[in-house]
Design a protein around this motif. Structure first.
Motif, PDB file in Angstrom:
ATOM      1  N   SER A 375       0.881  -1.242  -0.048  1.00 43.56           N
ATOM      2  CA  SER A 375      -0.012  -0.066  -0.018  1.00 43.56           C
ATOM      3  C   SER A 375       0.772   1.063   0.097  1.00 43.56           C
ATOM      4  O   SER A 375       0.403   2.279  -0.561  1.00 43.56           O
ATOM      5  N   GLU A 376       1.826   1.118   0.702  1.00 37.19           N
ATOM      6  CA  GLU A 376       2.808   2.489   0.652  1.00 37.19           C
ATOM      7  C   GLU A 376       3.318   2.907  -0.739  1.00 37.19           C
ATOM      8  O   GLU A 376       3.617   4.151  -0.694  1.00 37.19           O
ATOM      9  N   TRP A 377       3.466   1.830  -1.637  1.00 34.50           N
ATOM     10  CA  TRP A 377       3.939   2.249  -2.842  1.00 34.50           C
ATOM     11  C   TRP A 377       3.270   2.436  -4.079  1.00 34.50           C
ATOM     12  O   TRP A 377       3.737   2.557  -5.007  1.00 34.50           O
ATOM     13  N   VAL A 378       1.850   2.484  -3.865  1.00 32.22           N
ATOM     14  CA  VAL A 378       0.798   2.832  -5.011  1.00 32.22           C
ATOM     15  C   VAL A 378       0.404   4.277  -4.948  1.00 32.22           C
ATOM     16  O   VAL A 378       0.916   5.014  -4.362  1.00 32.22           O
ATOM     17  N   THR A 379      -0.336   4.477  -5.973  1.00 30.05           N
ATOM     18  CA  THR A 379      -0.516   5.806  -6.015  1.00 30.05           C
ATOM     19  C   THR A 379      -1.577   6.533  -4.819  1.00 30.05           C
ATOM     20  O   THR A 379      -2.144   5.541  -4.067  1.00 30.05           O
ATOM     21  N   GLU A 380      -1.577   7.588  -4.530  1.00 30.82           N
ATOM     22  CA  GLU A 380      -2.292   8.059  -3.632  1.00 30.82           C
ATOM     23  C   GLU A 380      -3.793   7.663  -3.513  1.00 30.82           C
ATOM     24  O   GLU A 380      -4.383   7.433  -2.301  1.00 30.82           O
ATOM     25  N   GLN A 381      -4.428   7.771  -4.757  1.00 29.39           N
ATOM     26  CA  GLN A 381      -5.738   7.144  -4.587  1.00 29.39           C
ATOM     27  C   GLN A 381      -6.053   5.803  -4.210  1.00 29.39           C
ATOM     28  O   GLN A 381      -6.853   5.509  -3.232  1.00 29.39           O
ATOM     29  N   ARG A 382      -5.136   4.859  -4.592  1.00 28.22           N
ATOM     30  CA  ARG A 382      -5.097   3.661  -4.225  1.00 28.22           C
ATOM     31  C   ARG A 382      -4.875   3.489  -2.429  1.00 28.22           C
ATOM     32  O   ARG A 382      -5.114   2.719  -1.884  1.00 28.22           O
ATOM     33  N   GLN A 383      -3.688   4.433  -2.042  1.00 29.29           N
ATOM     34  CA  GLN A 383      -3.506   4.587  -0.907  1.00 29.29           C
ATOM     35  C   GLN A 383      -4.559   4.861   0.285  1.00 29.29           C
ATOM     36  O   GLN A 383      -4.796   4.070   1.237  1.00 29.29           O
ATOM     37  N   ILE A 384      -5.533   5.706  -0.279  1.00 28.84           N
ATOM     38  CA  ILE A 384      -6.555   6.036   0.529  1.00 28.84           C
ATOM     39  C   ILE A 384      -7.596   5.019   0.498  1.00 28.84           C
ATOM     40  O   ILE A 384      -8.155   4.595   1.680  1.00 28.84           O
ATOM     41  N   ALA A 385      -7.646   4.228  -0.640  1.00 28.23           N
ATOM     42  CA  ALA A 385      -8.696   3.298  -0.400  1.00 28.23           C
ATOM     43  C   ALA A 385      -8.221   1.962   0.495  1.00 28.23           C
ATOM     44  O   ALA A 385      -8.732   1.430   1.206  1.00 28.23           O
ATOM     45  N   SER A 386      -6.961   1.962   0.472  1.00 31.45           N
ATOM     46  CA  SER A 386      -6.212   0.618   1.480  1.00 31.45           C
ATOM     47  C   SER A 386      -6.400   1.018   2.842  1.00 31.45           C
ATOM     48  O   SER A 386      -6.658   0.240   3.465  1.00 31.45           O
ATOM     49  N   PHE A 387      -6.459   2.382   3.415  1.00 29.93           N
ATOM     50  CA  PHE A 387      -6.742   2.719   4.607  1.00 29.93           C
ATOM     51  C   PHE A 387      -8.033   2.360   4.982  1.00 29.93           C
ATOM     52  O   PHE A 387      -8.164   2.110   6.360  1.00 29.93           O
ATOM     53  N   SER A 388      -9.012   2.429   4.032  1.00 34.45           N
ATOM     54  CA  SER A 388     -10.357   2.088   4.724  1.00 34.45           C
ATOM     55  C   SER A 388     -10.551   0.415   4.533  1.00 34.45           C
ATOM     56  O   SER A 388     -11.759  -0.094   4.499  1.00 34.45           O
ATOM     57  N   GLY A 389      -9.642  -0.282   4.158  1.00 28.91           N
ATOM     58  CA  GLY A 389      -9.744  -1.667   4.204  1.00 28.91           C
ATOM     59  C   GLY A 389      -9.776  -2.310   2.763  1.00 28.91           C
ATOM     60  O   GLY A 389      -9.793  -3.677   2.693  1.00 28.91           O
ATOM     61  N   THR A 390      -9.708  -1.440   1.768  1.00 33.39           N
ATOM     62  CA  THR A 390      -9.641  -2.161   0.671  1.00 33.39           C
ATOM     63  C   THR A 390      -8.256  -2.500   0.043  1.00 33.39           C
ATOM     64  O   THR A 390      -7.511  -1.438   0.096  1.00 33.39           O
ATOM     65  N   PRO A 391      -7.832  -3.497  -0.453  1.00 35.13           N
ATOM     66  CA  PRO A 391      -6.550  -3.756  -1.111  1.00 35.13           C
ATOM     67  C   PRO A 391      -6.393  -2.975  -2.235  1.00 35.13           C
ATOM     68  O   PRO A 391      -7.305  -2.421  -2.675  1.00 35.13           O
ATOM     69  N   PRO A 392      -4.852  -2.456  -2.456  1.00 31.26           N
ATOM     70  CA  PRO A 392      -4.928  -1.762  -3.315  1.00 31.26           C
ATOM     71  C   PRO A 392      -5.029  -2.318  -4.905  1.00 31.26           C
ATOM     72  O   PRO A 392      -5.296  -1.660  -5.797  1.00 31.26           O
ATOM     73  N   PHE A 393      -5.109  -3.867  -5.070  1.00 34.52           N
ATOM     74  CA  PHE A 393      -5.308  -4.423  -6.173  1.00 34.52           C
ATOM     75  C   PHE A 393      -6.751  -5.319  -5.767  1.00 34.52           C
ATOM     76  O   PHE A 393      -6.833  -5.655  -4.845  1.00 34.52           O
ATOM     77  N   LYS A 394      -7.340  -5.688  -6.968  1.00 35.99           N
ATOM     78  CA  LYS A 394      -8.471  -6.475  -6.926  1.00 35.99           C
ATOM     79  C   LYS A 394      -8.362  -8.140  -6.741  1.00 35.99           C
ATOM     80  O   LYS A 394      -9.060  -8.814  -7.229  1.00 35.99           O
ATOM     81  N   HIS A 395      -7.199  -8.495  -6.795  1.00 37.28           N
ATOM     82  CA  HIS A 395      -6.906  -9.964  -7.006  1.00 37.28           C
ATOM     83  C   HIS A 395      -7.657 -10.672  -5.965  1.00 37.28           C
ATOM     84  O   HIS A 395      -8.235 -11.687  -6.440  1.00 37.28           O
ATOM     85  N   ASN A 396      -7.734 -10.528  -4.876  1.00 35.08           N
ATOM     86  CA  ASN A 396      -8.455 -11.366  -3.654  1.00 35.08           C
ATOM     87  C   ASN A 396      -9.739 -11.489  -4.263  1.00 35.08           C
ATOM     88  O   ASN A 396     -10.257 -12.518  -4.266  1.00 35.08           O
ATOM     89  N   GLU A 397     -10.598 -10.338  -4.592  1.00 31.69           N
ATOM     90  CA  GLU A 397     -11.873 -10.350  -5.089  1.00 31.69           C
ATOM     91  C   GLU A 397     -12.134 -11.312  -6.206  1.00 31.69           C
ATOM     92  O   GLU A 397     -13.134 -12.184  -6.433  1.00 31.69           O
ATOM     93  N   LEU A 398     -10.973 -11.202  -7.073  1.00 31.72           N
ATOM     94  CA  LEU A 398     -11.211 -12.112  -8.460  1.00 31.72           C
ATOM     95  C   LEU A 398     -10.967 -13.496  -8.248  1.00 31.72           C
ATOM     96  O   LEU A 398     -11.603 -14.122  -8.892  1.00 31.72           O
TER      97      LEU A 398
END
Length: 435
Positions: A375-398
């Motif tokens: 999470s530390e190394w992705v874009t700011e938008q993905r970082q914000i999403a990860s702080f709310s518990g959403t992984p930076p990528f959608k692999h787990n969901e897929l």
């Protein structure tokens, strides 16, 4: 200060910078362009269609010149020569420089240090400290493991004799016979080495020190280094070196000292200002730069994503609608993370549901897990999403919805895998010899 360039390919960066009596190695990638001269080797249990290809015959064969009548490791396909053996590699180290004298190794991204285990294998006294970011360390480690796994897998499938590589008379005979169709690999054949082992991967990585972006590292009393984001991939960086030009035994870089004595050297490699999933390109350090070393640049004018993207997806759509499957050779890390999301979103848009994506690699599970811990190394938008518990990528969901299925390459002949393999589908695999 002196700079040595060890590579004749601008897209395979490798330099040695000597400054204030110290030697700094800037990247040490593994050249792979010659691998296109190798035939793909099927996974264990799969049909090997290449084993029956005709062996290369030397027309100049006779008893007097001691040349072999045919070479088992060279095969003909559509009048083109290919190497039929486990893949081997060459490195960029030169006998003109003693690499055991390297003090520091700075790595830009996980693509540019895959050859380092060879250095630690060849130079027993090499004790250099390696500096790199966490994603570079983690993904680079996995890519090395993947290479080792592929070669071990290939070695189980075929047994070869490599003596042909060391006979220059064979090369001369082939060149005379083939005219302009000789292999590029012949230029490197005598430099090729078997793949390193896990032992040397671990030995190499034991010298690694993980750092953060913009963290200031005192390499020596007169040299301070910082890794600044290059935007190319997760954890990729350009290196900023602040050097005390009035160096003596007691001089030291102090934060409060005058900047007039400092020379700023920046090594820029594999960078992009385009919007990607990784941290944005950092411009700030370039403002006061005295020396700028550029490498691994890409002419973006030749790439039009607005044209190539729709063209690719349209072809994929047509193939899937015809109940065919699509094979995509791709690195097992990096762009592949975005590709899964991109294709999933596209399938939803065109209402093409229940399409399975298969990720085949010895490191498929490991890389997907690592990417979602970055999470530390992705874009700011993905970082914000990860702080709310959403992984930076959608692999787990897929993976949960069975849209994405991972398969280790050594399990392709597994009965359960074959039974559950559904078509049409998208197959992504990272084998470096796959066409």
């Amino acid at each position: 200060m002196r700079l040595y360039c060890l590579s004749d390919d601008p897209n395979v960066p490798c330099f040695i910078l000597t400054v204030n009596g110290r030697s700094i190695l800037l990247d040490f990638p593994l050249p792979i362009d010659h691998l296109l001269d190798y035939l793909p080797i099927p996974s264990p249990g799969c049909l090997n269609r290449f084993s029956s290809l005709p062996k290369y015959k030397l027309l100049s064969f006779n008893k007097e010149n001691n040349l072999p009548q045919q070479i088992n490791e060279l095969r003909l396909l559509h009048n083109q020569i290919y190497v039929y053996s486990p893949i081997e590699f060459y490195t960029l180290d030169s006998n003109q420089y003693d690499f055991s004298l390297i003090d520091i190794i700075l790595i830009s991204n996980y693509e540019t240090f895959l050859a380092l285990p060879y250095l630690f294998k060849k130079y027993k006294n090499l004790n250099a400290q390696i500096y790199l970011t966490e994603p570079t360390y983690r993904f680079g480690q996995q890519l090395m493991y993947e290479i080792v796994a592929y070669v071990e897998q290939q070695s189980k499938m075929i047994q070869t004799n490599n003596e042909w590589k060391y006979d220059s008379n064979i090369f001369d005979a082939i060149e005379e016979q083939q005219k302009d169709k000789k292999l590029k690999l012949f230029s490197y054949a005598q430099k090729l080495m078997p793949c390193y082992s896990i032992e040397y991967v671990d030995k190499c990585l034991s010298h690694a020190k993980v750092i953060h972006f913009n963290e200031q590292i005192d390499l020596y009393s007169s040299i301070r280094a910082s890794a600044i984001s290059s935007g190319y991939c997760l954890g990729s960086c350009n290196w900023q070196l602040d050097i005390n030009v009035n160096h003596n035994q007691t001089s030291k870089i102090e934060t409060s000292s005058s900047q007039s004595n400092l020379t700023r050297f920046i090594y820029m490699s594999s960078s992009t200002t385009l919007e990607t999933y990784s941290t944005k390109f950092n411009y700030d350090s370039f403002i006061n730069c005295d020396y700028l070393l550029l490498s691994n640049l890409c002419p973006l004018s030749t790439i039009d994503a607005s044209i190539n993207g729709p063209e690719l997806t349209k072809k994929i759509e047509n193939i899937l609608n015809d109940h065919g499957s699509v094979l995509i050779p791709c690195s097992s890390t990096g762009l592949i993370f975005e590709m899964f999301e991109f294709l999933t979103n596209y399938f939803e848009q065109i209402n093409l549901l229940n399409i399975h994506m298969y990720f085949i690699s010895p490191i498929s599970n490991a890389n997907l897990s690592i990417s979602n811990a970055m999470s530390e190394w992705v874009t700011e938008q993905r970082q914000i999403a990860s702080f709310s518990g959403t992984p930076p990528f959608k692999h787990n969901e897929l993976i949960k919805t069975k849209c994405l299925i991972t398969i280790p390459s050594d399990r392709l002949d597994d009965t359960e895998t074959l039974i559950n393999f559904e078509q049409p589908s998208i197959i992504v695999t990272g084998d470096v010899t796959l066409r």
